[in-house]
Design a protein around this motif. Sequence first.
Motif, PDB file in Angstrom:
ATOM      1  N   SER A 250      10.722  11.946  18.850  1.00  0.00           N
ATOM      2  CA  SER A 250      11.264  13.267  19.211  1.00  0.00           C
ATOM      3  C   SER A 250      12.015  13.225  20.533  1.00  0.00           C
ATOM      4  O   SER A 250      13.080  13.825  20.675  1.00  0.00           O
ATOM      5  N   GLU A 251      11.468  12.510  21.498  1.00  0.00           N
ATOM      6  CA  GLU A 251      12.153  12.394  22.795  1.00  0.00           C
ATOM      7  C   GLU A 251      13.451  11.619  22.658  1.00  0.00           C
ATOM      8  O   GLU A 251      14.466  11.971  23.276  1.00  0.00           O
ATOM      9  N   LEU A 252      13.429  10.567  21.847  1.00  0.00           N
ATOM     10  CA  LEU A 252      14.646   9.783  21.632  1.00  0.00           C
ATOM     11  C   LEU A 252      15.719  10.628  20.960  1.00  0.00           C
ATOM     12  O   LEU A 252      16.885  10.565  21.345  1.00  0.00           O
ATOM     13  N   LEU A 253      15.329  11.456  20.009  1.00  0.00           N
ATOM     14  CA  LEU A 253      16.339  12.295  19.359  1.00  0.00           C
ATOM     15  C   LEU A 253      16.915  13.315  20.335  1.00  0.00           C
ATOM     16  O   LEU A 253      18.108  13.593  20.306  1.00  0.00           O
ATOM     17  N   GLU A 254      16.089  13.863  21.222  1.00  0.00           N
ATOM     18  CA  GLU A 254      16.592  14.821  22.214  1.00  0.00           C
ATOM     19  C   GLU A 254      17.603  14.168  23.146  1.00  0.00           C
ATOM     20  O   GLU A 254      18.620  14.769  23.494  1.00  0.00           O
ATOM     21  N   LEU A 255      17.324  12.933  23.539  1.00  0.00           N
ATOM     22  CA  LEU A 255      18.211  12.231  24.471  1.00  0.00           C
ATOM     23  C   LEU A 255      19.483  11.717  23.800  1.00  0.00           C
ATOM     24  O   LEU A 255      20.522  11.615  24.445  1.00  0.00           O
ATOM     25  N   SER A 256      19.397  11.377  22.523  1.00  0.00           N
ATOM     26  CA  SER A 256      20.533  10.763  21.832  1.00  0.00           C
ATOM     27  C   SER A 256      21.313  11.726  20.950  1.00  0.00           C
ATOM     28  O   SER A 256      22.460  11.456  20.605  1.00  0.00           O
TER      29      SER A 256
ATOM     30  N   ILE B  55      20.532  12.276  17.879  1.00  0.00           N
ATOM     31  CA  ILE B  55      20.389  11.782  16.511  1.00  0.00           C
ATOM     32  C   ILE B  55      19.152  12.426  15.902  1.00  0.00           C
ATOM     33  O   ILE B  55      18.157  12.624  16.581  1.00  0.00           O
ATOM     34  N   SER B  56      19.175  12.719  14.617  1.00  0.00           N
ATOM     35  CA  SER B  56      18.048  13.394  13.983  1.00  0.00           C
ATOM     36  C   SER B  56      16.807  12.508  13.929  1.00  0.00           C
ATOM     37  O   SER B  56      16.900  11.285  13.812  1.00  0.00           O
ATOM     38  N   LYS B  57      15.651  13.146  14.024  1.00  0.00           N
ATOM     39  CA  LYS B  57      14.383  12.427  13.944  1.00  0.00           C
ATOM     40  C   LYS B  57      14.267  11.711  12.604  1.00  0.00           C
ATOM     41  O   LYS B  57      13.748  10.595  12.531  1.00  0.00           O
ATOM     42  N   ARG B  58      14.772  12.331  11.574  1.00  0.00           N
ATOM     43  CA  ARG B  58      14.724  11.724  10.238  1.00  0.00           C
ATOM     44  C   ARG B  58      15.492  10.401  10.217  1.00  0.00           C
ATOM     45  O   ARG B  58      15.024   9.414   9.658  1.00  0.00           O
ATOM     46  N   SER B  59      16.668  10.385  10.838  1.00  0.00           N
ATOM     47  CA  SER B  59      17.454   9.149  10.889  1.00  0.00           C
ATOM     48  C   SER B  59      16.713   8.066  11.656  1.00  0.00           C
ATOM     49  O   SER B  59      16.606   6.925  11.198  1.00  0.00           O
TER      50      SER B  59
END
Length: 63
Positions: A19-25, A27-31
Amino acid sequence: MQINEIIKKERESKNLTQSELLELSGISKRSISHWESGNRMPHFDSIKPVLDVLGLKIEIVRK
């Protein structure tokens, strides 16, 4: 080491959740989940923001 293993290892080494990576990038969590599980391979345009957040580069080698 496969790209999915590298993404997961680097994300965890930076103590980031998916979740944190998706917020920073952006990109969707699903991806990210699909990439880490090895179910799908990312396209370069999609993975570039993740690589930037993780401080990674892709090197293309021609044979």
